[in-house]
Enzyme design. Structure first.
Site, PDB file in Angstrom:
ATOM      1  N   THR A   1     -26.172  29.028 -16.361  1.00 58.93           N
ATOM      2  CA  THR A   1     -26.249  27.712 -16.974  1.00 58.93           C
ATOM      3  C   THR A   1     -24.827  27.198 -17.130  1.00 58.93           C
ATOM      4  O   THR A   1     -23.923  27.687 -16.489  1.00 58.93           O
ATOM      5  CB  THR A   1     -26.960  27.865 -18.340  1.00 58.93           C
ATOM      6  OG1 THR A   1     -27.157  26.573 -18.873  1.00 58.93           O
ATOM      7  CG2 THR A   1     -26.176  28.707 -19.298  1.00 58.93           C
TER       8      THR A   1
ATOM      9  N   LYS B   1     -30.040  26.864 -25.507  1.00 56.16           N
ATOM     10  CA  LYS B   1     -29.125  27.990 -25.307  1.00 56.16           C
ATOM     11  C   LYS B   1     -27.944  27.965 -26.266  1.00 56.16           C
ATOM     12  O   LYS B   1     -27.047  28.784 -26.168  1.00 56.16           O
ATOM     13  CB  LYS B   1     -28.613  27.970 -23.869  1.00 56.16           C
ATOM     14  CG  LYS B   1     -29.726  28.026 -22.854  1.00 56.16           C
ATOM     15  CD  LYS B   1     -29.195  27.769 -21.483  1.00 56.16           C
ATOM     16  CE  LYS B   1     -30.316  27.476 -20.529  1.00 56.16           C
ATOM     17  NZ  LYS B   1     -29.820  27.019 -19.239  1.00 56.16           N
TER      18      LYS B   1
ATOM     19  N   GLY C   1     -23.370  29.962 -27.898  1.00 57.20           N
ATOM     20  CA  GLY C   1     -24.144  29.597 -26.722  1.00 57.20           C
ATOM     21  C   GLY C   1     -24.109  30.739 -25.731  1.00 57.20           C
ATOM     22  O   GLY C   1     -23.170  31.536 -25.729  1.00 57.20           O
TER      23      GLY C   1
ATOM     24  N   SER D   1     -22.770  29.142 -14.504  1.00 54.63           N
ATOM     25  CA  SER D   1     -22.578  28.732 -13.113  1.00 54.63           C
ATOM     26  C   SER D   1     -21.850  27.395 -12.992  1.00 54.63           C
ATOM     27  O   SER D   1     -21.127  27.166 -12.032  1.00 54.63           O
ATOM     28  CB  SER D   1     -23.921  28.667 -12.393  1.00 54.63           C
ATOM     29  OG  SER D   1     -24.790  27.791 -13.058  1.00 54.63           O
TER      30      SER D   1
END
Length: 186
Positions: free
Chosen positions: A14, A46, A58, A137
């Site tokens: 994410t 998240k 997070g 990512s």
């Protein structure tokens, strides 16, 4: 498609971003959960509060693994109240040495009024030099955008929102369903 050693598709990461500026620390993240090349959820949360609201965090990586780590961090924060760095060091020691925890695939950004840290299963407990750090990512895209905006007149939350929006335009594993948590640090 990314496939793990046991041939099970892996959850793709994410984008989570932390910015400390102007009396506030902000952590934001997108809501996309991908399984291989498929978006399976677009509104995952998240980013959350820990330690009765005194810490924000997070995660990027496997959701179940991240929840396990958040629970362990909560326990360390109860053991070492008001000592985020110490709690994180103790967590990463366990994460690195415990046979079960070693297999967890996640990274975390956590912050309180004094410090912001990146935690990884490799034993990393890193504090950013400039108050900006990102994981996942799309992390490098968000990090570059946030660094470029850091000297602007935008506040920390606006920088996080804009930077995550830029990452969502570039990274296929990041969407624009953004969740933000903030702490006043002054």
């Amino acid at each position: 498609m990314l496939v793990s050693e046991d041939a099970t598709p892996r959850m793709h990461a994410t984008t989570i971003l932390m910015v400390r500026k102007g009396g506030r620390v902000v952590i934001g993240g997108d809501g996309q959960v991908s399984l291989g090349q498929t978006v399976v959820k677009g509104n995952a949360r998240k980013v959350r509060r820990l330690a009765k609201g005194g810490v924000i965090g997070g995660f990027a990586g496997s959701t179940a693994d991240a929840f396990t780590l958040f629970e362990r961090l909560e326990a360390k924060l109860e053991q070492y109240p008001g000592q985020l760095t110490r709690a994180c060091v103790e967590l990463t020691k366990d994460w690195r040495t415990d046979r079960y925890l070693r297999r967890l695939e996640a990274m975390m950004l956590v912050a309180d009024k004094d410090v912001g840290l990146l935690l990884s299963g490799a034993g990393d407990v890193l504090e950013p030099e400039n108050g900006i750090m990102a994981i996942g990512s799309g992390g490098n895209y968000a990090l570059a955008a946030a660094r470029a905006l850091a000297d602007s007149e935008m506040d920390a939350e606006a920088i996080v929102r804009r930077s995550l929006g830029i990452a969502a335009e570039i990274c296929v594993y990041t969407n624009s369903n953004i969740v933000i948590e903030t702490l006043d640090i002054e």
